[in-house]
Write an enzyme that holds these catalytic residues in place. Structure first.
Site, PDB file in Angstrom:
ATOM      1  N   HIS A 109       0.832  -1.222   0.000  1.00 53.20           N
ATOM      2  CA  HIS A 109       0.000   0.000   0.000  1.00 53.20           C
ATOM      3  C   HIS A 109       0.853   1.253   0.000  1.00 53.20           C
ATOM      4  O   HIS A 109       0.352   2.340   0.316  1.00 53.20           O
ATOM      5  CB  HIS A 109      -0.943   0.001   1.211  1.00 53.20           C
ATOM      6  CG  HIS A 109      -2.002  -1.049   1.131  1.00 53.20           C
ATOM      7  ND1 HIS A 109      -2.720  -1.468   2.219  1.00 53.20           N
ATOM      8  CD2 HIS A 109      -2.460  -1.781   0.082  1.00 53.20           C
ATOM      9  CE1 HIS A 109      -3.593  -2.397   1.843  1.00 53.20           C
ATOM     10  NE2 HIS A 109      -3.442  -2.613   0.553  1.00 53.20           N
ATOM     11  N   CYS A 120       5.862  13.577 -13.432  1.00 54.62           N
ATOM     12  CA  CYS A 120       6.976  12.800 -14.047  1.00 54.62           C
ATOM     13  C   CYS A 120       7.157  11.426 -13.422  1.00 54.62           C
ATOM     14  O   CYS A 120       8.087  10.700 -13.775  1.00 54.62           O
ATOM     15  CB  CYS A 120       8.283  13.602 -13.950  1.00 54.62           C
ATOM     16  SG  CYS A 120       8.913  13.768 -12.268  1.00 54.62           S
ATOM     17  N   CYS A 139      11.122  17.176 -12.335  1.00 50.09           N
ATOM     18  CA  CYS A 139      10.626  17.993 -13.465  1.00 50.09           C
ATOM     19  C   CYS A 139      10.463  19.463 -13.103  1.00 50.09           C
ATOM     20  O   CYS A 139      10.079  20.279 -13.941  1.00 50.09           O
ATOM     21  CB  CYS A 139       9.288  17.433 -13.949  1.00 50.09           C
ATOM     22  SG  CYS A 139       7.951  17.539 -12.734  1.00 50.09           S
ATOM     23  N   GLY A 176      -1.933  -9.164  12.627  1.00 52.32           N
ATOM     24  CA  GLY A 176      -2.444  -7.828  12.924  1.00 52.32           C
ATOM     25  C   GLY A 176      -3.254  -7.202  11.820  1.00 52.32           C
ATOM     26  O   GLY A 176      -3.147  -5.994  11.575  1.00 52.32           O
TER      27      GLY A 176
HETATM   28  C1  BV8 Z   1      -7.792  -2.534  -5.481  1.00 53.34           C
HETATM   29  C2  BV8 Z   1      -3.271   3.233   2.457  1.00 53.34           C
HETATM   30  C3  BV8 Z   1      -7.906  -3.361  -7.721  1.00 53.34           C
HETATM   31  C4  BV8 Z   1      -3.906   4.442   3.014  1.00 53.34           C
HETATM   32  C5  BV8 Z   1      -4.930   1.502   2.387  1.00 53.34           C
HETATM   33  C6  BV8 Z   1     -12.450  -7.174  -3.869  1.00 53.34           C
HETATM   34  C7  BV8 Z   1     -11.321  -7.345  -4.674  1.00 53.34           C
HETATM   35  C8  BV8 Z   1     -10.501  -6.269  -4.989  1.00 53.34           C
HETATM   36  C9  BV8 Z   1     -10.802  -4.992  -4.486  1.00 53.34           C
HETATM   37  C10 BV8 Z   1     -11.903  -4.813  -3.687  1.00 53.34           C
HETATM   38  C11 BV8 Z   1     -12.728  -5.893  -3.383  1.00 53.34           C
HETATM   39  N1  BV8 Z   1     -13.725  -5.426  -2.589  1.00 53.34           N
HETATM   40  C12 BV8 Z   1     -13.548  -4.101  -2.379  1.00 53.34           C
HETATM   41  C13 BV8 Z   1     -12.473  -3.694  -3.045  1.00 53.34           C
HETATM   42  C14 BV8 Z   1     -11.974  -2.299  -3.087  1.00 53.34           C
HETATM   43  C15 BV8 Z   1     -11.089  -1.919  -1.919  1.00 53.34           C
HETATM   44  C16 BV8 Z   1     -11.466  -2.547  -0.616  1.00 53.34           C
HETATM   45  O1  BV8 Z   1     -10.890  -3.565  -0.223  1.00 53.34           O
HETATM   46  N2  BV8 Z   1     -12.391  -1.929   0.081  1.00 53.34           N
HETATM   47  C17 BV8 Z   1     -12.769  -2.447   1.395  1.00 53.34           C
HETATM   48  C18 BV8 Z   1     -12.931  -1.299   2.383  1.00 53.34           C
HETATM   49  C19 BV8 Z   1     -14.039  -3.261   1.221  1.00 53.34           C
HETATM   50  N3  BV8 Z   1      -9.718  -2.233  -2.230  1.00 53.34           N
HETATM   51  C20 BV8 Z   1      -8.987  -1.352  -2.952  1.00 53.34           C
HETATM   52  O2  BV8 Z   1      -9.424  -0.330  -3.410  1.00 53.34           O
HETATM   53  C21 BV8 Z   1      -7.525  -1.737  -3.201  1.00 53.34           C
HETATM   54  N4  BV8 Z   1      -7.267  -1.647  -4.618  1.00 53.34           N
HETATM   55  O3  BV8 Z   1      -8.576  -3.381  -5.120  1.00 53.34           O
HETATM   56  O4  BV8 Z   1      -7.377  -2.395  -6.799  1.00 53.34           O
HETATM   57  C22 BV8 Z   1      -7.030  -4.556  -7.752  1.00 53.34           C
HETATM   58  C23 BV8 Z   1      -7.400  -5.724  -7.072  1.00 53.34           C
HETATM   59  C24 BV8 Z   1      -6.571  -6.824  -7.116  1.00 53.34           C
HETATM   60  C25 BV8 Z   1      -5.387  -6.765  -7.820  1.00 53.34           C
HETATM   61  C26 BV8 Z   1      -5.046  -5.594  -8.491  1.00 53.34           C
HETATM   62  C27 BV8 Z   1      -5.862  -4.488  -8.448  1.00 53.34           C
HETATM   63  C28 BV8 Z   1      -6.586  -0.770  -2.521  1.00 53.34           C
HETATM   64  C29 BV8 Z   1      -6.661  -0.926  -1.038  1.00 53.34           C
HETATM   65  C30 BV8 Z   1      -5.568  -0.091  -0.370  1.00 53.34           C
HETATM   66  C31 BV8 Z   1      -6.172   1.070   0.357  1.00 53.34           C
HETATM   67  N5  BV8 Z   1      -5.151   1.739   1.143  1.00 53.34           N
HETATM   68  N6  BV8 Z   1      -3.957   2.115   3.059  1.00 53.34           N
HETATM   69  C32 BV8 Z   1      -3.434   4.642   4.418  1.00 53.34           C
HETATM   70  O5  BV8 Z   1      -2.878   3.691   5.018  1.00 53.34           O
HETATM   71  O6  BV8 Z   1      -3.631   5.758   4.891  1.00 53.34           O
HETATM   72  S1  BV8 Z   1      -5.856   0.326   3.203  1.00 53.34           S
HETATM   73  C33 BV8 Z   1      -5.725   0.442   4.896  1.00 53.34           C
HETATM   74  O7  BV8 Z   1      -6.408  -0.723   5.395  1.00 53.34           O
HETATM   75  C34 BV8 Z   1      -4.338   0.310   5.460  1.00 53.34           C
HETATM   76  O8  BV8 Z   1      -3.345  -0.031   4.524  1.00 53.34           O
HETATM   77  C35 BV8 Z   1      -4.492  -0.860   6.425  1.00 53.34           C
HETATM   78  O9  BV8 Z   1      -3.313  -1.494   6.686  1.00 53.34           O
HETATM   79  C36 BV8 Z   1      -5.408  -1.671   5.631  1.00 53.34           C
HETATM   80  C37 BV8 Z   1      -5.997  -2.892   6.222  1.00 53.34           C
HETATM   81  O10 BV8 Z   1      -6.387  -2.599   7.525  1.00 53.34           O
HETATM   82  P1  BV8 Z   1      -5.661  -3.430   8.678  1.00 53.34           P
HETATM   83  O11 BV8 Z   1      -4.191  -3.306   8.490  1.00 53.34           O
HETATM   84  O12 BV8 Z   1      -6.220  -4.803   8.689  1.00 53.34           O
HETATM   85  O13 BV8 Z   1      -6.059  -2.588   9.945  1.00 53.34           O
HETATM   86  P2  BV8 Z   1      -7.431  -2.697  10.768  1.00 53.34           P
HETATM   87  O14 BV8 Z   1      -7.490  -1.527  11.679  1.00 53.34           O
HETATM   88  O15 BV8 Z   1      -8.551  -2.953   9.824  1.00 53.34           O
HETATM   89  O16 BV8 Z   1      -7.249  -4.033  11.642  1.00 53.34           O
HETATM   90  C38 BV8 Z   1      -6.265  -4.066  12.655  1.00 53.34           C
HETATM   91  C39 BV8 Z   1      -6.239  -5.489  13.199  1.00 53.34           C
HETATM   92  O17 BV8 Z   1      -5.195  -5.573  14.177  1.00 53.34           O
HETATM   93  C40 BV8 Z   1      -7.529  -5.891  13.910  1.00 53.34           C
HETATM   94  O18 BV8 Z   1      -7.884  -7.202  13.515  1.00 53.34           O
HETATM   95  C41 BV8 Z   1      -7.146  -5.879  15.401  1.00 53.34           C
HETATM   96  O19 BV8 Z   1      -7.834  -6.875  16.131  1.00 53.34           O
HETATM   97  C42 BV8 Z   1      -5.678  -6.200  15.335  1.00 53.34           C
HETATM   98  N7  BV8 Z   1      -4.909  -5.675  16.471  1.00 53.34           N
HETATM   99  C43 BV8 Z   1      -5.113  -4.530  17.180  1.00 53.34           C
HETATM  100  N8  BV8 Z   1      -4.161  -4.420  18.141  1.00 53.34           N
HETATM  101  C44 BV8 Z   1      -3.350  -5.499  18.015  1.00 53.34           C
HETATM  102  C45 BV8 Z   1      -3.814  -6.296  16.954  1.00 53.34           C
HETATM  103  N9  BV8 Z   1      -3.226  -7.449  16.595  1.00 53.34           N
HETATM  104  C46 BV8 Z   1      -2.134  -7.824  17.307  1.00 53.34           C
HETATM  105  N10 BV8 Z   1      -1.623  -7.122  18.328  1.00 53.34           N
HETATM  106  C47 BV8 Z   1      -2.198  -5.955  18.706  1.00 53.34           C
HETATM  107  N11 BV8 Z   1      -1.679  -5.264  19.753  1.00 53.34           N
END
Ligand code: BV8
Length: 238
Positions: A109, A120, A139, A176
């Site tokens: 990501h 560019c 650029c 995580g």
């Molecule tokens: C794309 C950058 C096409 C920004 C981020 C099906 C197939 C393909 C795509 C989709 C699909 N369905 C929907 C989509 C579109 C979309 C998507 O997934 N939407 C979701 C909301 C439904 N996806 C996209 O648009 C992606 N692009 O699909 O292009 C394609 C497909 C395939 C191949 C080629 C092209 C682009 C997605 C990227 C978006 N950018 N980040 C930024 O970071 O500011 S995503 C963002 O969410 C972050 O990167 C983050 O890392 C990521 C995932 O979240 P998590 O890391 O899991 O974090 P979260 O808070 O959710 O969970 C934390 C976990 O940790 C919890 O489980 C918790 O219990 C645990 N935890 C907490 N404390 C601890 C712990 N575990 C251990 N120890 C602890 N102490």
């Protein structure tokens, strides 16, 4: 640990939580304070680039105040032991894996400490703030410098490399991550398509995709990840 083991580890925001970086979807997480559409989509950036720059500038400056935790260090230790038989694919944009010593790493990501020019396509390291006034060193144009980060609706980086590593691994581990965001959330399904590939979830609590993993261990990453690496390397205290 057998010499044929090849491991792909997917990490998410949870591995950096104990370092002091918020996760996205936990209570009090980033998406409770910011609207995804405003700060993590191309449309949001076009609508209000200053708001998006502020969102990432604040995270970039704060990154200097946090340190890798025991989970990052355990994965770096694992790489020292098994080298190119380990690949970390992180959804995180922080640099904590690197600072812990990991080198075999893909930021699917993007990275908070890199920016790029829309004019560019040049990419460079940036530890400070950027704005619509920032001039591209390549650029010399301004108005096109943006975070080198993959927003929703944009294509994640190095997907061919990631898919190849998953198709050839003997163990897929997710650490995580809540399993909300695709394509990362679908990696475990791809791993399961290979006969004999193991799947392990190390998380604070069951993720949305928990049922897809053959093995699960729950607890804070700083505890469960070092324990897993110790067991894998036979270096455990027990
Ligand atoms: C794309 C950058 C096409 C920004 C981020 C099906 C197939 C393909 C795509 C989709 C699909 N369905 C929907 C989509 C579109 C979309 C998507 O997934 N939407 C979701 C909301 C439904 N996806 C996209 O648009 C992606 N692009 O699909 O292009 C394609 C497909 C395939 C191949 C080629 C092209 C682009 C997605 C990227 C978006 N950018 N980040 C930024 O970071 O500011 S995503 C963002 O969410 C972050 O990167 C983050 O890392 C990521 C995932 O979240 P998590 O890391 O899991 O974090 P979260 O808070 O959710 O969970 C934390 C976990 O940790 C919890 O489980 C918790 O219990 C645990 N935890 C907490 N404390 C601890 C712990 N575990 C251990 N120890 C602890 N102490």
């Amino acid at each position: 640990m057998n010499g044929k083991m090849r491991i792909v580890v997917l990490t998410g925001a949870g591995i950096s939580k104990e370092s002091g970086l918020d996760t996205f979807r936990d209570a009090g997480g980033v998406w409770e304070r910011y609207c995804i559409e405003d700060v993590a989509t191309p449309d949001g950036y076009v609508r209000n680039p200053a708001k998006v720059h502020k969102f990432y500038n604040e995270q970039r400056l704060y990154l200097g105040e946090v340190q890798p935790n025991a989970a990052h260090h355990a994965l770096a230790r694992l790489e020292k032991e098994i080298g190119d038989r380990l690949l970390i694919v992180t959804q995180n944009i922080d640099d904590l894996h690197e600072r812990a010593g990991s080198t075999r790493l893909i930021h699917m990501h993007g990275e908070l400490l890199k920016v790029r020019c829309d004019h560019c396509e040049r990419i460079w390291k940036e530890t400070g703030e950027i704005s619509t006034e920032t001039v591209c060193p390549g650029c010399r144009k301004k108005g096109g410098v943006r975070p080198h980060i993959v927003w929703f609706g944009e294509i994640p980086l190095q997907m061919d490399e990631i898919f190849n590593a998953i198709d050839n691994c003997t163990l897929f581990v997710a650490i995580g991550t809540s399993g909300n965001v695709y394509p990362a959330a679908g990696f475990v399904e791809r791993a399961r398509m290979n006969d004999g590939t193991g799947t392990l979830e190390l998380n604070l609590e069951p993720s949305i995709g928990a049922s897809r993993f053959a093995e699960k261990r729950y607890g804070p990453a700083s505890e469960v990840v070092p324990a897993w690496v110790d067991q894998l390397l036979g270096t455990g205290t027990d």
